[in-house]
Design an enzyme around this catalytic site. Structure first.
Site, PDB file in Angstrom:
ATOM      1  N   TYR A   1     -13.580 -43.582   9.230  1.00 22.42           N
ATOM      2  CA  TYR A   1     -13.823 -44.577   8.169  1.00 22.42           C
ATOM      3  C   TYR A   1     -13.598 -46.013   8.628  1.00 22.42           C
ATOM      4  O   TYR A   1     -13.543 -46.914   7.794  1.00 22.42           O
ATOM      5  CB  TYR A   1     -12.864 -44.353   6.987  1.00 22.42           C
TER       6      TYR A   1
ATOM      7  N   CYS B   1     -10.689 -37.419  25.146  1.00 26.66           N
ATOM      8  CA  CYS B   1     -11.827 -37.749  26.001  1.00 26.66           C
ATOM      9  C   CYS B   1     -12.989 -38.166  25.100  1.00 26.66           C
ATOM     10  O   CYS B   1     -13.920 -37.395  24.861  1.00 26.66           O
ATOM     11  CB  CYS B   1     -12.170 -36.512  26.823  1.00 26.66           C
ATOM     12  N   GLU B   2     -12.884 -39.366  24.562  1.00 32.64           N
ATOM     13  CA  GLU B   2     -13.805 -39.818  23.516  1.00 32.64           C
ATOM     14  C   GLU B   2     -13.627 -41.327  23.381  1.00 32.64           C
ATOM     15  O   GLU B   2     -12.521 -41.767  23.038  1.00 32.64           O
ATOM     16  CB  GLU B   2     -13.386 -39.090  22.218  1.00 32.64           C
TER      17      GLU B   2
ATOM     18  N   PRO C   1      -3.176 -38.104  -8.129  1.00 35.32           N
ATOM     19  CA  PRO C   1      -2.951 -39.005  -7.002  1.00 35.32           C
ATOM     20  C   PRO C   1      -2.556 -38.229  -5.742  1.00 35.32           C
ATOM     21  O   PRO C   1      -1.772 -37.287  -5.811  1.00 35.32           O
ATOM     22  CB  PRO C   1      -1.777 -39.872  -7.480  1.00 35.32           C
ATOM     23  N   GLY C   2      -3.123 -38.624  -4.618  1.00 31.72           N
ATOM     24  CA  GLY C   2      -2.748 -38.026  -3.335  1.00 31.72           C
ATOM     25  C   GLY C   2      -2.169 -39.114  -2.443  1.00 31.72           C
ATOM     26  O   GLY C   2      -0.962 -39.210  -2.236  1.00 31.72           O
ATOM     27  N   ARG C   3      -3.076 -39.979  -1.983  1.00 26.15           N
ATOM     28  CA  ARG C   3      -2.685 -41.058  -1.064  1.00 26.15           C
ATOM     29  C   ARG C   3      -1.514 -41.881  -1.604  1.00 26.15           C
ATOM     30  O   ARG C   3      -0.594 -42.226  -0.860  1.00 26.15           O
ATOM     31  CB  ARG C   3      -3.903 -41.978  -0.868  1.00 26.15           C
TER      32      ARG C   3
ATOM     33  N   TYR D   1      -3.677 -37.923   4.583  1.00 23.01           N
ATOM     34  CA  TYR D   1      -4.900 -37.625   5.337  1.00 23.01           C
ATOM     35  C   TYR D   1      -4.747 -37.864   6.845  1.00 23.01           C
ATOM     36  O   TYR D   1      -5.699 -38.246   7.519  1.00 23.01           O
ATOM     37  CB  TYR D   1      -6.093 -38.426   4.773  1.00 23.01           C
TER      38      TYR D   1
HETATM   39  C1  LIG Z   1     -11.046 -34.510  -6.964  1.00 20.36           C
HETATM   40  C2  LIG Z   1     -10.058 -35.341  -6.241  1.00 20.36           C
HETATM   41  N1  LIG Z   1      -8.868 -35.558  -6.805  1.00 20.36           N
HETATM   42  C3  LIG Z   1      -7.921 -36.302  -6.197  1.00 20.36           C
HETATM   43  C4  LIG Z   1      -8.159 -36.884  -4.971  1.00 20.36           C
HETATM   44  C5  LIG Z   1      -7.061 -37.684  -4.355  1.00 20.36           C
HETATM   45  O1  LIG Z   1      -7.448 -38.953  -4.077  1.00 20.36           O
HETATM   46  P1  LIG Z   1      -6.395 -40.025  -3.542  1.00 20.36           P
HETATM   47  O2  LIG Z   1      -5.735 -39.431  -2.372  1.00 20.36           O
HETATM   48  O3  LIG Z   1      -7.226 -41.180  -3.204  1.00 20.36           O
HETATM   49  O4  LIG Z   1      -5.461 -40.300  -4.660  1.00 20.36           O
HETATM   50  C6  LIG Z   1      -9.391 -36.712  -4.361  1.00 20.36           C
HETATM   51  C7  LIG Z   1      -9.719 -37.381  -3.087  1.00 20.36           C
HETATM   52  O5  LIG Z   1     -10.349 -38.410  -3.083  1.00 20.36           O
HETATM   53  C8  LIG Z   1     -10.357 -35.907  -5.009  1.00 20.36           C
HETATM   54  O6  LIG Z   1     -11.539 -35.690  -4.436  1.00 20.36           O
HETATM   55  N1  LIG Z   2      -9.836 -38.158   3.525  1.00 17.68           N
HETATM   56  C1  LIG Z   2     -10.117 -39.430   2.934  1.00 17.68           C
HETATM   57  C2  LIG Z   2      -9.975 -39.420   1.456  1.00 17.68           C
HETATM   58  C3  LIG Z   2     -10.855 -38.441   0.787  1.00 17.68           C
HETATM   59  C4  LIG Z   2     -10.129 -37.753  -0.233  1.00 17.68           C
HETATM   60  C5  LIG Z   2     -10.781 -36.556  -0.810  1.00 17.68           C
HETATM   61  N2  LIG Z   2     -11.758 -36.783  -1.839  1.00 17.68           N
HETATM   62  C6  LIG Z   2      -9.277 -40.509   3.565  1.00 17.68           C
HETATM   63  O1  LIG Z   2      -8.614 -40.269   4.519  1.00 17.68           O
HETATM   64  O2  LIG Z   2      -9.276 -41.611   3.145  1.00 17.68           O
END
Ligand SMILES: Cc1ncc(COP(=O)(O)O)c(C=O)c1O
Ligand SMILES: N[C@@H](CCCC[NH3+])C(=O)O
Length: 444
Positions: free
Chosen positions: A334, A361-362, A291-293, A390
């Site tokens: 997105y 400037c966009e 998990p990241g987000r 992100y």
């Molecule tokens: C391989 C992989 N693992 C983990 C993540 C983390 O995803 P999220 O931030 O949606 O949990 C991503 C991004 O989508 C990813 O590409």
């Molecule tokens: N960067 C993207 C998510 C992609 C994560 C990487 N696979 C976002 O902001 O939603």
């Protein structure tokens, strides 16, 4: 505005996060400012760990550092018992500098360079998540040169289309990532990897996308990965100790977003593993997730100062802040939606609908279209919530705008974890070749 984590509105009507008044944070650190609610990051991390403990399965929760990677964040992840997913030498370097236990770092990426592979091997990385055939050969050759055997997972695409924006959806067959199960390339990859002298094939990896609100996609991915693992076991005797199901667990950005609880995602995955591996695997594989987000997303708030505005009668009112797509490119990339509030007058009633523009400037540099706010004045503080994932990670210097500072707040204390870039930082890597050194102007 929805109040995430420790956010509250204090007696002065100011937004307060982690016990810190955002008006005071602006005075102390300036704007734009990324504010991270440390307690909420810790809470989310613990929700994962607790949910996996409850499943009874062996597990690793690898924080996907791409969402927000700094020294302090790596340290916090370590303190919470998480592992770490990195995708570049820069993320790996950050983790190593933070003293993150290297055995718990997993190296991802669809185009790891030989230098990155060497760097990871030298550091003693826990595992490589291998993406393609060229990498299998390259990794084996470099591992052999180093006289080591490295752990690998093979990233497979299970053919699951997650219901999310197509740019952040990755589990489908038509993806730049991984070996496809459906067309036989995953099977070929397993045979190849298993036969390499310097690779230790630990297992499989699948990641179906990001910001996902349902469990069905994950369940289907488990089912397909399990069916594949069972077939491989029956036909080749190769078994997998680890199955990594990636990240992608959704969070609430806006009213109407319906993420599940962390425990619900984890239960769905672990139940599916128990169901689909049981017949062929007497010892169930260890389950890893990334998990990241959902670890950092809702813990982040970006604080801006309102500058100019432009009212176009009968059309809309633009309100410009001192940041924009350079600190948050997600709306432009997105069409992501965000909520915002006036942090210095958080109790005032709604009076107008405005659109929040950045200062680049966009024309596409818009943070929010149509948000209801009290009457907005120059000098007001605008807080945009859910910017923990992100945002800093994808920030740029477009228009040579400096990247903001990041501050962790917790129990009334605030600490800078990334300092604001200086104007000197902006030109720090610039060079002027001798042939265009200062000379009389050609037009003089
Ligand atoms: C391989 C992989 N693992 C983990 C993540 C983390 O995803 P999220 O931030 O949606 O949990 C991503 C991004 O989508 C990813 O590409
Ligand atoms: N960067 C993207 C998510 C992609 C994560 C990487 N696979 C976002 O902001 O939603």
């Amino acid at each position: 505005m929805f109040l995430h984590g420790t956010s509250t509105i204090n007696a002065q009507g100011h937004l307060e996060i982690g016990g810190c008044d955002t008006v005071e944070l602006k005075e102390q650190y300036g704007t734009p400012l990324y504010i991270v609610d440390e307690a909420l990051v810790r809470q989310r991390s613990r929700e994962y760990v607790e949910a996996f403990k409850a499943s009874g399965l062996s597990f690793q929760v690898a924080y996907a550092s791409k969402a927000f990677c700094t020294l302090a964040m790596c340290r916090l992840a370590e303190e919470e018992g998480l592992s770490l997913d990195v995708v570049s030498e820069g993320e790996l370097h950050t983790a190593l500098e933070a003293g993150f236990p290297v055995q718990r770092i997993h190296f991802h990426g669809n185009n790891k360079t030989p230098e990155e592979i060497q760097m990871a091997i030298t550091a003693g990385i826990g595992c490589f998540v291998v993406d393609n055939f060229i990498e299998i050969h390259l990794l084996n050759a470099i591992a052999k040169d180093n006289g080591v055997k490295v752990n690998v997972l093979l990233r497979v695409t299970p053919g699951v289309e997650a219901h999310t924006h197509e740019y952040i959806s990755t589990g489908q067959t038509d993806s730049k990532f991984g070996f496809d199960i459906g067309n036989g390339s995953a099977y070929e990859a397993v045979s190849l990897a298993a036969s390499q002298s310097n690779l230790n094939l630990l297992g499989l990896h699948s990641h179906i996308g990001s910001q996902i609100f349902e469990v069905e996609g994950f369940q289907m991915a488990v089912e397909r990965v399990a069916a594949f693992a069972v077939k491989v076991k029956q036909e080749t005797d190769v078994t997998f100790q680890v199955v990594n199901l990636g990240g992608g667990f959704g969070i609430r950005y806006m009213d109407g977003d319906t993420p599940l609880k962390v425990s619900e995602y984890v239960k769905a995955i672990t139940d599916a593993v128990k169901e689909h591996f049981a017949a062929a695997y007497t010892t169930l594989p260890e389950i890893w997730v990334e998990p990241g987000r959902s670890i950092v997303g809702d813990a982040g708030t970006t604080l801006y100062t309102v500058g100019t505005s432009k009212d176009i009668p009968g059309v809309r009112k633009y309100v410009a802040v001192d940041g924009g797509m350079t600190d948050n490119p997600r709306p432009a990339l997105y069409e992501s939606k965000y909520e915002a509030t006036l942090a210095n007058r958080a109790n005032d009633s709604v009076e107008e609908t405005v659109s929040i523009a950045g200062k680049c400037c966009e024309s596409g540099d818009m943070l929010i279209w149509d948000v209801e706010l009290p009457k907005v004045n120059t000098g007001d503080l605008l807080a945009v919530s859910c910017t923990g994932a992100y945002n800093y990670a994808m920030a740029s210097n477009y228009n040579r705008i400096r990247r903001p500072a990041v501050v962790f707040v917790n129990e009334g204390q605030s600490d800078i974890v990334v300092r604001r870039e200086s104007l000197n930082d902006i030109v720090a890597n610039d060079l002027i070749p001798a042939r265009i050194q200062k000379q009389p102007s050609l037009n003089a």
